[in-house]
Design a protein around this motif. Structure first.
Motif, PDB file in Angstrom:
ATOM      1  N   LEU A 313      29.496  -0.470   3.618  1.00  0.00           N
ATOM      2  CA  LEU A 313      29.160   0.291   2.412  1.00  0.00           C
ATOM      3  C   LEU A 313      29.378  -0.552   1.160  1.00  0.00           C
ATOM      4  O   LEU A 313      28.541  -0.544   0.237  1.00  0.00           O
ATOM      5  N   GLU A 314      30.488  -1.280   1.114  1.00  0.00           N
ATOM      6  CA  GLU A 314      30.752  -2.143  -0.046  1.00  0.00           C
ATOM      7  C   GLU A 314      29.639  -3.184  -0.205  1.00  0.00           C
ATOM      8  O   GLU A 314      29.185  -3.449  -1.323  1.00  0.00           O
ATOM      9  N   LEU A 315      29.194  -3.739   0.905  1.00  0.00           N
ATOM     10  CA  LEU A 315      28.119  -4.733   0.849  1.00  0.00           C
ATOM     11  C   LEU A 315      26.824  -4.125   0.326  1.00  0.00           C
ATOM     12  O   LEU A 315      26.180  -4.665  -0.589  1.00  0.00           O
ATOM     13  N   GLU A 316      26.432  -2.999   0.899  1.00  0.00           N
ATOM     14  CA  GLU A 316      25.159  -2.406   0.521  1.00  0.00           C
ATOM     15  C   GLU A 316      25.189  -1.820  -0.884  1.00  0.00           C
ATOM     16  O   GLU A 316      24.159  -1.740  -1.558  1.00  0.00           O
ATOM     17  N   ALA A 317      26.351  -1.402  -1.343  1.00  0.00           N
ATOM     18  CA  ALA A 317      26.448  -0.842  -2.694  1.00  0.00           C
ATOM     19  C   ALA A 317      26.432  -1.926  -3.769  1.00  0.00           C
ATOM     20  O   ALA A 317      26.174  -1.628  -4.941  1.00  0.00           O
ATOM     21  N   THR A 318      26.729  -3.146  -3.393  1.00  0.00           N
ATOM     22  CA  THR A 318      26.818  -4.210  -4.404  1.00  0.00           C
ATOM     23  C   THR A 318      25.700  -5.238  -4.301  1.00  0.00           C
ATOM     24  O   THR A 318      25.646  -6.173  -5.122  1.00  0.00           O
ATOM     25  N   LEU A 319      24.806  -5.109  -3.316  1.00  0.00           N
ATOM     26  CA  LEU A 319      23.695  -6.056  -3.217  1.00  0.00           C
ATOM     27  C   LEU A 319      22.786  -5.918  -4.437  1.00  0.00           C
ATOM     28  O   LEU A 319      22.482  -4.803  -4.884  1.00  0.00           O
TER      29      LEU A 319
END
Length: 458
Positions: A313-319
């Protein structure tokens, strides 16, 4: 014969442990052993209330004279069994005057019990095991209920092992811990409460009635597991001791008004099976883990799964968005021309542009993430009703227990609560992750590509 009332048993226990700190297990074991017709050995340094427990135990039994001696290698048989009868010697009879001595005692306390010489120990063997005493040519029946022995350490000499085995219950005692030290310093002396003592007729009736208590299949299975656990630690237990342990378990159940031994009764087995005080903690851990089924669980597989989803989730929210360079330029220009005077407007513009910097996802992508999470939440939450029911059942069982020490009961309760709290906390984290994925910006124009499932690990 009916079992005594719970109030009466509770009063006997309270009379033993009143004003004594960290002695709940010792007090219960001393009393239960006596009510089961067994002897107790208290192992620990001086000044740890060993003699006080024995004196209080004496007050729990009516018509049971108390006898107390400190044994040394210089102790003579006369000091324990009484002087020789001069009148009998005149008639060529070798008899002792036993009134007021150990052969007439109901409750006895023998301090430093292993320091006595072999002649005394050999005489004590028959007295403790058969409740009989050879007085001249006659073997007399004694009224002995229980002997409480005390020693600083377990004997190492092989010659003493037979005598050591006569004590069914062996309780390590030590000084109070840090948590109770302040209470020890301010403890006011007070007489223990008066109790209704157990008569000899009642004790005989209770010992006979306990034989009707059933040793159920679950308890037999637990004792099989205990035997394997003891063997794994190199502990050798005689057949006689196993039989005596069953009698002790039956007494515990009967005196609580039950007709069957239950796995929770096995809390006392470490004090019967352990040959050394150092073996008690491992056997206590066995009880918590096996019969009580109350070892705390931390669900490592679920923790890894939650952490994997949180990282995804952190990855997809900050891409960044595909047009992130253009949006970033607009954001930099807005900050350059906004100036401090337009701080409020700058924040609004910046927030809008930062929103544009975030990558958007197709509804199919979001739906796939949510579906995998829903499957994981369902699997992880499946044990929750069972755990709650098990905790409630444990609470109900503990409420009926008189012999189980309060500290151990609290440990079992806390362990079950900790397991439940761990699972609930992980499920809360999963719910937060699900909400995070559901809130990701979406674009229905994007290709309907199903992402690779999040790798959850082993």
């Amino acid at each position: 014969m009916n079992a005594p009332s719970r109030a009466r048993v509770a009063a006997l226990i309270a009379g033993l442990e009143a004003g004594l700190l960290e002695r709940s297990a010792a007090a219960r074991l001393v009393l239960l052993a006596a009510l089961a017709g067994e002897h107790v050995l208290l192992i620990g340094p001086p000044g740890t209330a060993k003699s006080e427990l024995a004196r209080r135990l004496h007050r729990c039994f009516a018509g049971s004279p108390f006898f107390e001696r400190l044994l040394t290698r210089f102790t003579t048989p006369e000091e324990l069994f009484g002087p020789l009868s001069l009148k009998a010697l005149e008639d060529d009879r070798y008899e002792r005057l036993v009134d007021g001595y150990l052969p007439r005692a109901g409750i006895a306390f023998l301090d430093e019990v292993f320091k006595a010489n072999s002649a005394i120990l050999n005489a004590l063997l028959t007295l403790l095991n058969e409740r009989e005493f050879d007085n001249g040519p006659t073997r007399e029946r004694t009224p002995l209920v229980s002997v409480v022995g005390a020693s600083n350490e377990v004997p190492g000499e092989e010659a003493l092992l037979a005598f050591f085995d006569r004590f069914l219950v062996r309780v390590p005692v030590s000084g109070v811990g840090e948590a109770s030290f302040g209470a020890l310093l301010t403890l006011a002396p007070a007489a223990p409460p008066a109790v209704e003592p157990v008569s000899p007729q009642e004790l005989r009736g209770w010992l006979a009635a306990r034989e009707a208590v059933v040793l159920g299949p679950d308890s037999i299975e637990a004792l099989h597991a205990l035997r394997r656990a003891a063997a794994a630690q190199g502990i050798v237990v005689s057949d006689r001791r196993w039989r005596q342990l069953v009698g002790l378990l039956r007494s515990a159940a009967f005196l609580e008004g039950r007709t069957q031994v239950e796995p929770l009764d096995l809390w006392l087995v470490p004090y019967v099976i352990a040959a050394q005080p150092a073996q008690v903690p491992a056997l206590q851990d066995w009880f918590v883990r096996e019969p009580a089924q109350a070892e705390p669980q931390d669900a490592p597989w679920l923790t890894r799964a939650v952490e994997a989803f949180e990282k995804q989730l952190e990855l997809e929210a900050t891409l960044p968005a595909d047009d992130g360079d253009d949006a970033a330029g607009k954001l930099a220009l807005a900050r350059a021309v906004g100036g401090s005077a337009e701080g409020g407007l700058l924040r609004i513009v910046s927030a809008t542009l930062e929103q544009q910097l975030r990558r958007r996802w197709s509804p199919v992508h979001i739906a796939a993430r949510l579906a995998q999470l829903d499957e994981l939440i369902g699997r992880a939450g499946a044990p929750l009703p069972g755990l709650r029911a098990a905790l409630a059942a444990l609470e109900a069982a503990l409420a009926k227990r008189l012999w189980l020490p309060p500290e151990l009961a609290q440990q079992l309760r806390a362990n079950r609560q900790a397991t439940l709290a761990t699972l609930e906390a992980l499920l809360d984290r999963l719910a937060a992750v699900r909400a995070g994925f559901a809130a990701l910006p979406q674009d229905e124009q994007l290709p309907a590509t199903v992402p690779e499932p999040v790798a959850l690990g082993a």
